[in-house]
Design a protein around this motif. Sequence first.
Motif, PDB file in Angstrom:
ATOM      1  N   LEU A  70     -25.883  63.728   4.550  1.00  0.00           N
ATOM      2  CA  LEU A  70     -26.906  63.691   5.592  1.00  0.00           C
ATOM      3  C   LEU A  70     -26.301  63.503   6.977  1.00  0.00           C
ATOM      4  O   LEU A  70     -27.002  63.153   7.911  1.00  0.00           O
ATOM      5  CB  LEU A  70     -27.912  62.573   5.296  1.00  0.00           C
ATOM      6  CG  LEU A  70     -28.650  62.710   3.960  1.00  0.00           C
ATOM      7  CD1 LEU A  70     -29.569  61.515   3.732  1.00  0.00           C
ATOM      8  CD2 LEU A  70     -29.453  64.002   3.900  1.00  0.00           C
ATOM      9  N   GLY A  71     -24.988  63.732   7.070  1.00  0.00           N
ATOM     10  CA  GLY A  71     -24.375  63.748   8.390  1.00  0.00           C
ATOM     11  C   GLY A  71     -23.510  62.577   8.747  1.00  0.00           C
ATOM     12  O   GLY A  71     -22.986  62.526   9.866  1.00  0.00           O
ATOM     13  N   ALA A  72     -23.333  61.610   7.848  1.00  0.00           N
ATOM     14  CA  ALA A  72     -22.473  60.475   8.184  1.00  0.00           C
ATOM     15  C   ALA A  72     -21.023  60.925   8.220  1.00  0.00           C
ATOM     16  O   ALA A  72     -20.578  61.669   7.347  1.00  0.00           O
ATOM     17  CB  ALA A  72     -22.635  59.366   7.151  1.00  0.00           C
ATOM     18  N   PRO A  73     -20.256  60.493   9.219  1.00  0.00           N
ATOM     19  CA  PRO A  73     -18.816  60.792   9.217  1.00  0.00           C
ATOM     20  C   PRO A  73     -18.176  60.205   7.969  1.00  0.00           C
ATOM     21  O   PRO A  73     -18.600  59.151   7.482  1.00  0.00           O
ATOM     22  CB  PRO A  73     -18.301  60.097  10.481  1.00  0.00           C
ATOM     23  CG  PRO A  73     -19.516  59.899  11.334  1.00  0.00           C
ATOM     24  CD  PRO A  73     -20.667  59.711  10.396  1.00  0.00           C
ATOM     25  N   ALA A  74     -17.176  60.864   7.455  1.00  0.00           N
ATOM     26  CA  ALA A  74     -16.538  60.404   6.221  1.00  0.00           C
ATOM     27  C   ALA A  74     -16.052  58.978   6.336  1.00  0.00           C
ATOM     28  O   ALA A  74     -16.166  58.185   5.401  1.00  0.00           O
ATOM     29  CB  ALA A  74     -15.385  61.330   5.858  1.00  0.00           C
ATOM     30  N   GLU A  75     -15.536  58.599   7.505  1.00  0.00           N
ATOM     31  CA  GLU A  75     -15.019  57.252   7.653  1.00  0.00           C
ATOM     32  C   GLU A  75     -16.124  56.217   7.723  1.00  0.00           C
ATOM     33  O   GLU A  75     -15.889  55.026   7.554  1.00  0.00           O
ATOM     34  CB  GLU A  75     -14.124  57.137   8.890  1.00  0.00           C
ATOM     35  CG  GLU A  75     -14.836  57.336  10.231  1.00  0.00           C
ATOM     36  CD  GLU A  75     -14.882  58.803  10.647  1.00  0.00           C
ATOM     37  OE1 GLU A  75     -14.664  59.675   9.774  1.00  0.00           O
ATOM     38  OE2 GLU A  75     -15.116  59.071  11.834  1.00  0.00           O
ATOM     39  N   ARG A  76     -17.357  56.653   7.976  1.00  0.00           N
ATOM     40  CA  ARG A  76     -18.486  55.721   8.025  1.00  0.00           C
ATOM     41  C   ARG A  76     -19.103  55.512   6.655  1.00  0.00           C
ATOM     42  O   ARG A  76     -19.930  54.648   6.489  1.00  0.00           O
ATOM     43  CB  ARG A  76     -19.568  56.283   8.962  1.00  0.00           C
ATOM     44  CG  ARG A  76     -19.223  56.209  10.421  1.00  0.00           C
ATOM     45  CD  ARG A  76     -19.249  54.775  10.927  1.00  0.00           C
ATOM     46  NE  ARG A  76     -19.232  54.718  12.361  1.00  0.00           N
ATOM     47  CZ  ARG A  76     -20.309  54.777  13.128  1.00  0.00           C
ATOM     48  NH1 ARG A  76     -21.500  54.943  12.576  1.00  0.00           N
ATOM     49  NH2 ARG A  76     -20.199  54.702  14.438  1.00  0.00           N
ATOM     50  N   ALA A  77     -18.785  56.370   5.701  1.00  0.00           N
ATOM     51  CA  ALA A  77     -19.416  56.266   4.393  1.00  0.00           C
ATOM     52  C   ALA A  77     -18.364  56.246   3.296  1.00  0.00           C
ATOM     53  O   ALA A  77     -18.289  57.134   2.466  1.00  0.00           O
ATOM     54  CB  ALA A  77     -20.377  57.426   4.176  1.00  0.00           C
ATOM     55  N   PRO A  78     -17.477  55.237   3.313  1.00  0.00           N
ATOM     56  CA  PRO A  78     -16.442  55.180   2.285  1.00  0.00           C
ATOM     57  C   PRO A  78     -17.056  54.858   0.931  1.00  0.00           C
ATOM     58  O   PRO A  78     -18.134  54.288   0.832  1.00  0.00           O
ATOM     59  CB  PRO A  78     -15.550  54.035   2.765  1.00  0.00           C
ATOM     60  CG  PRO A  78     -16.489  53.130   3.516  1.00  0.00           C
ATOM     61  CD  PRO A  78     -17.456  54.060   4.203  1.00  0.00           C
ATOM     62  N   GLY A  79     -16.344  55.243  -0.128  1.00  0.00           N
ATOM     63  CA  GLY A  79     -16.811  54.872  -1.446  1.00  0.00           C
ATOM     64  C   GLY A  79     -16.728  53.365  -1.636  1.00  0.00           C
ATOM     65  O   GLY A  79     -15.914  52.681  -1.016  1.00  0.00           O
ATOM     66  N   PHE A  80     -17.571  52.844  -2.495  1.00  0.00           N
ATOM     67  CA  PHE A  80     -17.565  51.417  -2.815  1.00  0.00           C
ATOM     68  C   PHE A  80     -16.480  51.199  -3.857  1.00  0.00           C
ATOM     69  O   PHE A  80     -16.562  51.719  -4.974  1.00  0.00           O
ATOM     70  CB  PHE A  80     -18.941  51.011  -3.347  1.00  0.00           C
ATOM     71  CG  PHE A  80     -19.098  49.536  -3.587  1.00  0.00           C
ATOM     72  CD1 PHE A  80     -19.517  48.701  -2.571  1.00  0.00           C
ATOM     73  CD2 PHE A  80     -18.825  48.996  -4.833  1.00  0.00           C
ATOM     74  CE1 PHE A  80     -19.666  47.341  -2.790  1.00  0.00           C
ATOM     75  CE2 PHE A  80     -18.972  47.634  -5.064  1.00  0.00           C
ATOM     76  CZ  PHE A  80     -19.399  46.808  -4.038  1.00  0.00           C
ATOM     77  N   ARG A  81     -15.432  50.454  -3.500  1.00  0.00           N
ATOM     78  CA  ARG A  81     -14.274  50.294  -4.364  1.00  0.00           C
ATOM     79  C   ARG A  81     -14.462  49.121  -5.318  1.00  0.00           C
ATOM     80  O   ARG A  81     -14.868  48.035  -4.910  1.00  0.00           O
ATOM     81  CB  ARG A  81     -13.018  50.063  -3.525  1.00  0.00           C
ATOM     82  CG  ARG A  81     -12.745  51.105  -2.475  1.00  0.00           C
ATOM     83  CD  ARG A  81     -12.387  52.447  -3.056  1.00  0.00           C
ATOM     84  NE  ARG A  81     -11.100  52.429  -3.768  1.00  0.00           N
ATOM     85  CZ  ARG A  81     -10.576  53.498  -4.355  1.00  0.00           C
ATOM     86  NH1 ARG A  81     -11.230  54.642  -4.344  1.00  0.00           N
ATOM     87  NH2 ARG A  81      -9.420  53.411  -4.964  1.00  0.00           N
ATOM     88  N   LEU A  82     -14.170  49.372  -6.594  1.00  0.00           N
ATOM     89  CA  LEU A  82     -14.255  48.336  -7.618  1.00  0.00           C
ATOM     90  C   LEU A  82     -12.927  48.249  -8.346  1.00  0.00           C
ATOM     91  O   LEU A  82     -12.324  49.281  -8.666  1.00  0.00           O
ATOM     92  CB  LEU A  82     -15.347  48.644  -8.647  1.00  0.00           C
ATOM     93  CG  LEU A  82     -16.796  48.565  -8.222  1.00  0.00           C
ATOM     94  CD1 LEU A  82     -17.237  49.864  -7.602  1.00  0.00           C
ATOM     95  CD2 LEU A  82     -17.678  48.264  -9.440  1.00  0.00           C
ATOM     96  N   PRO A  83     -12.472  47.041  -8.664  1.00  0.00           N
ATOM     97  CA  PRO A  83     -11.258  46.917  -9.465  1.00  0.00           C
ATOM     98  C   PRO A  83     -11.524  47.312 -10.913  1.00  0.00           C
ATOM     99  O   PRO A  83     -12.600  47.059 -11.451  1.00  0.00           O
ATOM    100  CB  PRO A  83     -10.915  45.423  -9.358  1.00  0.00           C
ATOM    101  CG  PRO A  83     -12.235  44.755  -9.111  1.00  0.00           C
ATOM    102  CD  PRO A  83     -13.030  45.727  -8.271  1.00  0.00           C
TER     103      PRO A  83
END
Length: 210
Positions: A70-83
């Motif tokens: 929907l237009g968010a810059p890639a750096e604004r919408a990082p994946g949620f990282r889980l161990p």
Amino acid sequence: MSRTASDPDPRSALATLAATRGDSLAALSVMLGRNAAYLQQYVRRGSPRVLSERDRRLLSDYLGVSETALGAPAERAPGFRLPKLNVAASAGPGALVDGEIVLGTDTLDPGLARRLGLRDGQAAIIRVRGSSMEPGLFDGDHIVVDTADRTPSAKGGVYVIRIEDAVMVKRVALVRGALVAKSDNPDAGPVPDGAIAVIGRVVWQMREPR
């Protein structure tokens, strides 16, 4: 749905997503608390030029897509990282655990992480072993565990628990003030005796189609 070379424009992506769900742009505008013409003007006239972060987040959650679609810059919408932990939660009699060693990380869509109520540092991915939670969970499934949710209710839910040195995934409920764990598979053996320590609630499973 993600943006591709054939559909790079977030405006057309939004229009396609709305049409696929059978939602009008006017209805989605009202959902956002805007006037009914708000998203029509965005899609057809480019006004506003970009969606606000709030509107984009709400639409992302509702439509079940990444904010980047929907237009968010890639750096604004990082994946949620889980161990990813080496704890292999056993759906059978229990797996002995030497320690919770991080094997790496994996990524969830941030919109999905929000819907699941996950918070940084309070979730992990572990692997299921055994068949006692079939047909809901199968041997080899990877599950997302919310380690902030450690209080089963009377209604119960699926939790990763520890009984002495054995870690397992079971259906756990609060019964007359005490935690009771059981398997979903009626052919499974009994749950080991001992005090139940709750590690977290299973909120998602990551599995290839069978």
